[in-house]
Design an enzyme around this catalytic site. Structure first.
Site, PDB file in Angstrom:
ATOM      1  CB  CYS A  16      -0.910  -0.006   1.222  1.00 12.80           C
ATOM      2  SG  CYS A  16      -2.011   1.411   1.307  1.00 12.80           S
ATOM      3  CB  CYS A  22     -11.625 -10.272  18.753  1.00  9.13           C
ATOM      4  SG  CYS A  22     -12.578  -9.124  19.767  1.00  9.13           S
TER       5      CYS A  22
END
Length: 469
Positions: free
Chosen positions: A76, A427
């Protein structure tokens, strides 16, 4: 020794490990740990400190003497400024290794629980273009690069549609291309920005709370359905229709084109009315032939392919024979509940978001699953002895709480009802470790399986099987 807030430079320092929140770890000459933001284990660097605390420093690499073999080229162009993919410069095999270590260290050091051998982490087949949900913010005063600030050329375009600069709530980085969501995500976002700029649709200013365009959410399912939601700060039916009609015409593949008018101080939509402009007010996901309806407020795992792997682990850990009553806490849209239902006698799902529970009930009806029931409410208030008396004593409990983990009252209730097995999906292995420590006297950890849902980031999911001692 230097004063507390004075910056220091440490030269020729080896980076030795990866730490929490995407930072790497080095040691200063005085023996203190240095948390480094822009280096990879194996790098040899000069570090300029940014913070000094009693037990550690924080700093950045300002010069590289040796680049680590664990490095790879980031895909990116925004890497290093955008805070979304902090590990993009680390080869994926090493990302997995450090995530596995983090799970092990959190459970043993924070939870101080005895572990079986931790099963090797399940990596993601897709390391880019894996996210099914992205949220972008508008700004009329975008983040400027150092080059732009130093340049004497006038800055024509100050509008941005992108991500918050880490730690700066009112600064937005304009994103040209994001590699986390597959096409047409970038095309939709860039088209919205271009059209809004050409047509003088005012971008939001968070500091002054003015403007028209506030946020853009794009959700995509593995079966090709697309949801786009535009959040406006105030109503202007002419301008709103102009933009939404542009999206409707240019991207006919959009399944659900939605909007919300939100003039609050924050941009959360959970207490707002969502309006469907075109198509349906939901999209659908598919898994093992089951269909799941997802609306704008629904929680669904953001990596659809890895969600399937995660749910298979969860179902396997539950060890169902068809005779068990299962409770699925924090059920969301009922994905896990319905995924395991065919192996259970009955499944009870509990969730705090009303819209998610409504979707769960519809999903069960569509999927012709008649052995599931769903209830809505704050978990610590709903999951009580009266609830157990009314719905039955569970043989197995599956719990998948948010990042903060389970409320202590929920943990206490679990210990009180003492199901044979608990499958804890998390998570955040740090809060999971805290909860496991609270249950350690009553439950033994049988299996641990980390699952990588978020390549290029330091986040990792973890599933733990507990059995009554």
């Amino acid at each position: 020794m230097a004063r507390k807030n004075k910056r220091q430079v440490f030269e020729n320092i080896s980076v030795v490990d990866a730490g929490a929140k995407g930072k790497s770890i080095a040691k200063a000459p005085d023996g203190k740990v240095i948390f480094v933001s822009n280096a990879v284990p194996g790098d040899v660097i000069d570090i300029q400190t940014t913070k000094k605390r009693k037990a550690y420093y924080e700093g950045n690499a300002i010069n590289f003497h040796h680049y680590s073999d664990q490095r790879t080229q980031p895909a990116c162009e925004h890497f290093g400024t955008c805070g979304g993919c902090k590990w993009q410069f680390m080869d994926y095999q090493y990302q997995l290794s450090y995530k596995q270590n983090e799970v092990y260290n959190n459970l043993t050091r924070l939870g101080k629980v005895e572990l079986p051998e931790v099963t090797p982490i399940l990596g993601s087949a897709q390391t880019y273009n894996y996210r099914n949900k992205m949220e972008f913010s508008f700004s009329d005063s975008r983040w400027l690069s150092l080059e732009e600030i130093k340049s004497e050329d006038p800055i024509e375009d100050r509008n941005a549609l992108g991500f918050h600069i880490p730690g700066m709530w009112d600064k937005i980085l304009d994103i040209k291309k994001c590699h986390l969501q597959q096409d047409p995500s970038n095309a939709i976002r860039n088209s919205v920005k271009e059209f809004a700029t050409i047509n003088d649709l005012e971008f939001y200013n968070a500091r002054n709370q003015r403007g028209f365009l506030r946020t853009l959410m794009i959700r995509m399912s593995s079966i090709g359905e697309i949801m786009v939601l535009v959040q406006f700060f105030h109503e202007d039916s002419t301008k709103r229709t102009l933009l939404l009609e542009h999206l409707s015409q240019k991207f006919p593949e959009i399944t659900a084109l939605l909007y919300v008018i939100n003039n609050k101080g924050n941009d959360t939509i959970y207490d707002q009315e969502i309006v469907c402009y075109n198509g349906r007010d939901y999209i659908e996901e598919e898994m093992e032939g089951l269909r799941f309806r997802i609306n704008a407020k629904s929680f669904y795992q953001t990596n659809s392919e890895q969600a399937y792997e995660l749910y298979k682990v969860t179902r396997d850990f539950a060890g169902l024979t068809g005779n068990e009553l299962v409770y699925d806490l924090y059920t969301g849209t009922g994905t896990i509940a319905q995924f395991v239902a065919k192996n259970a006698k009955k499944v009870i799902g509990v969730e705090s978001v009303l819209e998610a529970i409504n979707d769960a009930k519809i999903n069960a009806e569509v999927n012709k699953i008649d052995n599931v029931s769903f209830f809505v409410g704050d978990m610590k208030k709903v999951f009580t002895q009266d609830f157990i008396d009314a719905n039955g004593h569970p043989d197995v409990v599956i719990t998948d709480p948010p990042r903060d983990g389970m409320h202590k009252d929920v943990v206490a209730q679990l210990l009180g009802i003492a199901p044979k097995r608990i499958v804890y999906v998390s998570c955040n292995s740090a809060t999971q470790a805290r909860d496991l420590a609270l249950m350690d006297d009553a439950y033994k950890i049988i299996k641990v399986q980390p699952v990588d849902m978020f390549p290029q980031t330091y986040h990792v999911e973890n599933v733990v099987l507990l059995e009554k001692r």
